[in-house]
Design a protein around this motif. Structure first.
Motif, PDB file in Angstrom:
ATOM      1  N   GLN A 187      -5.335   8.959   5.144  1.00 25.14           N
ATOM      2  CA  GLN A 187      -6.352   7.982   4.773  1.00 25.14           C
ATOM      3  C   GLN A 187      -6.178   6.641   5.478  1.00 25.14           C
ATOM      4  N   ARG A 188      -4.995   6.356   5.994  1.00 25.63           N
ATOM      5  CA  ARG A 188      -4.770   5.049   6.614  1.00 25.63           C
ATOM      6  C   ARG A 188      -5.701   4.835   7.804  1.00 25.63           C
ATOM      7  N   PRO A 189      -6.105   3.610   8.097  1.00 24.13           N
ATOM      8  CA  PRO A 189      -5.733   2.341   7.468  1.00 24.13           C
ATOM      9  C   PRO A 189      -6.642   1.958   6.304  1.00 24.13           C
ATOM     10  N   TYR A 190      -7.302   2.936   5.712  1.00 28.63           N
ATOM     11  CA  TYR A 190      -8.307   2.638   4.682  1.00 28.63           C
ATOM     12  C   TYR A 190      -7.736   2.790   3.274  1.00 28.63           C
ATOM     13  N   LEU A 191      -8.165   1.895   2.407  1.00 24.61           N
ATOM     14  CA  LEU A 191      -7.996   2.090   0.973  1.00 24.61           C
ATOM     15  C   LEU A 191      -9.115   2.963   0.439  1.00 24.61           C
ATOM     16  N   LEU A 192     -10.329   2.704   0.934  1.00 23.25           N
ATOM     17  CA  LEU A 192     -11.516   3.490   0.592  1.00 23.25           C
ATOM     18  C   LEU A 192     -12.149   3.956   1.892  1.00 23.25           C
TER      19      LEU A 192
ATOM     20  N   LEU B   8     -13.309   0.299   3.373  1.00 19.37           N
ATOM     21  CA  LEU B   8     -12.434  -0.804   2.984  1.00 19.37           C
ATOM     22  C   LEU B   8     -11.023  -0.539   3.493  1.00 19.37           C
ATOM     23  N   THR B   9     -10.582  -1.359   4.447  1.00 15.59           N
ATOM     24  CA  THR B   9      -9.235  -1.208   4.991  1.00 15.59           C
ATOM     25  C   THR B   9      -8.214  -1.885   4.089  1.00 15.59           C
ATOM     26  N   VAL B  10      -6.950  -1.609   4.352  1.00 15.26           N
ATOM     27  CA  VAL B  10      -5.866  -2.241   3.591  1.00 15.26           C
ATOM     28  C   VAL B  10      -5.925  -3.755   3.755  1.00 15.26           C
ATOM     29  N   ALA B  11      -6.141  -4.209   4.976  1.00 12.94           N
ATOM     30  CA  ALA B  11      -6.183  -5.652   5.239  1.00 12.94           C
ATOM     31  C   ALA B  11      -7.345  -6.318   4.522  1.00 12.94           C
TER      32      ALA B  11
ATOM     33  N   ALA C  83       0.833  -1.209   0.000  1.00 14.16           N
ATOM     34  CA  ALA C  83       0.000   0.000   0.000  1.00 14.16           C
ATOM     35  C   ALA C  83       0.864   1.254   0.000  1.00 14.16           C
ATOM     36  N   TRP C  84       1.936   1.239   0.795  1.00 13.20           N
ATOM     37  CA  TRP C  84       2.811   2.412   0.825  1.00 13.20           C
ATOM     38  C   TRP C  84       3.624   2.542  -0.453  1.00 13.20           C
ATOM     39  N   VAL C  85       3.996   1.409  -1.048  1.00 11.54           N
ATOM     40  CA  VAL C  85       4.652   1.474  -2.363  1.00 11.54           C
ATOM     41  C   VAL C  85       3.717   2.129  -3.369  1.00 11.54           C
ATOM     42  N   LEU C  86       2.425   1.786  -3.290  1.00 10.09           N
ATOM     43  CA  LEU C  86       1.439   2.379  -4.190  1.00 10.09           C
ATOM     44  C   LEU C  86       1.366   3.891  -4.005  1.00 10.09           C
ATOM     45  N   VAL C  87       1.368   4.352  -2.759  1.00  7.46           N
ATOM     46  CA  VAL C  87       1.324   5.794  -2.491  1.00  7.46           C
ATOM     47  C   VAL C  87       2.572   6.484  -3.035  1.00  7.46           C
ATOM     48  N   VAL C  88       3.726   5.870  -2.838  1.00  5.34           N
ATOM     49  CA  VAL C  88       4.984   6.455  -3.323  1.00  5.34           C
ATOM     50  C   VAL C  88       4.992   6.534  -4.849  1.00  5.34           C
ATOM     51  N   VAL C  89       4.473   5.490  -5.513  1.00  2.00           N
ATOM     52  CA  VAL C  89       4.445   5.492  -6.977  1.00  2.00           C
ATOM     53  C   VAL C  89       3.466   6.545  -7.490  1.00  2.00           C
TER      54      VAL C  89
END
Length: 346
Positions: A277-282, A286-289, A6-12
């Motif tokens: 936004q953490r721990p949510y993706l949405l 919807l959490t990261v887990a 998830a953090w790689v996604l944010v960095v990208v």
């Protein structure tokens, strides 16, 4: 592993916002350069500054898509279902922008150059706006699993402000980079031209950010609270500080580090969104887990990502360095000249 991906996604996403954003910003200033004669020097600089490495920035966009559909398929489905229209418009803008840029320079007819240039410039506004509106739709909590595709999801106050902020931020990045490129290519008459526009674009970013405070407090409360406390607030403060440093460097005409500080300004703002936004993706459904793919899939994705960083990363760094140091041989007009046709330059 899900948190790492998830953090790689944010960095990208931050990398694409800065790398691709610089090119979109150049297109923004291309649009405002004026007529054929008035904007000739400006467009010459934009062509020479962007040509060597601008395609490299699309690597980040592809990386984002791969990480989303492989690592977080539930989020991918939800986002691309609810926000398919702005995403399609952003994709169309990307294609038209590339086509316009590629076809403008070799075209010898002035009328054709105007058409291709207009396509390139207008698409440079369309793509960042709709990508920003997508982020706004997600941040405002309007996207959840099963959310239908409606205009309300991406045509809301937070999405509109995010789209406008994306345009302003890219204009800021583009102008700062073009100041340095004007010096690099010996276009001293354009240094102050883009320096002024970088300052104006930063002013637009500040105004829009101030407007966004009360809007997001009401419309995207979860992310607003995350950005006003903890690490989200720290990232925003650092982003503001780097923005002010960039302005100071531009005012003092100390342009050596202005590119780095402008990139830090935008990248830290994206990281602030990630922390908020953490721990949510949405948010807040919807959490990261919960949204992560299978454990073995994430493990392989982590391995592939590490290999990509090791193999591709140095190459990207080298290309950027060679470009900024003027070590790459630029294309000349003779290299891209199309065959003469009746009515050329008319």
């Amino acid at each position: 592993m899900a948190d790492v991906i998830a953090w790689v996604l944010v960095v990208v996403v931050a990398a694409y916002a800065c790398g691709g954003g610089t090119d979109y910003g150049a297109g923004f200033w291309d649009l405002l350069a004026g007529g054929a004669e008035r904007g000739k020097r400006v467009r010459w600089l934009i062509d020479h500054a962007m040509a060597p490495v601008w395609e490299v920035n699309n690597v980040w966009l592809i990386f984002v898509l791969v990480l989303m559909w492989t690592g977080f398929p539930v989020m991918f489905q939800a986002v691309f279902t609810a926000l398919w229209l702005p995403l399609v418009l952003a994709a169309v803008g990307t294609v038209l922008r590339g086509a316009g840029f590629a076809l403008r320079k070799p075209s010898r007819r002035l009328a054709r150059r105007r058409v291709y240039g207009a396509v390139f410039a207008v698409a440079s506004l369309i793509t960042p706006y709709f990508l920003g509106s997508v982020l706004g739709g997600v941040a405002s909590g309007r996207v959840a699993v099963g959310t239908p595709a409606t205009a309300h999801v991406w045509a809301n106050p937070t999405s509109i402000l995010a789209g406008l902020l994306a345009i302003a931020a890219t204009a800021f990045l583009g102008a700062v980079f073009l100041v340095a490129d004007a010096r690099r290519f010996g276009a001293d008459d354009l240094v102050d031209y883009f320096r002024l526009r970088a300052l104006l674009a930063f002013g637009a970013v500040v105004v829009l950010a101030l407007i966004a405070l009360p809007v997001t407090h009401h419309d995207a409360s979860y992310v607003w609270h995350g950005m006003t406390r903890g690490l989200g607030l720290l990232m925003m403060i650092l982003s503001a500080c780097f923005g002010l440093v960039t302005v100071a460097l531009l005012v003092l005409r100390a342009h050596r580090w202005s590119r780095h500080t402008s990139v830090a300004t935008v990248a830290l703002a994206i990281l602030a969104w990630g922390f908020a936004q953490r721990p949510y993706l949405l948010p807040t459904t919807l959490t990261v887990a919960d949204g992560a793919g299978a454990a073995h899939t994430l493990a392989w994705l982590g391995i592939v990502t590490l290999i990509a960083v090791v193999l591709v990363g140095p190459g990207l760094v080298l290309v950027y360095w060679l470009d900024t140091q003027s070590e790459l041989e630029p294309l000349t007009d003779a290299d891209t000249r199309a065959a003469g046709l009746p009515g050329d330059n008319v």
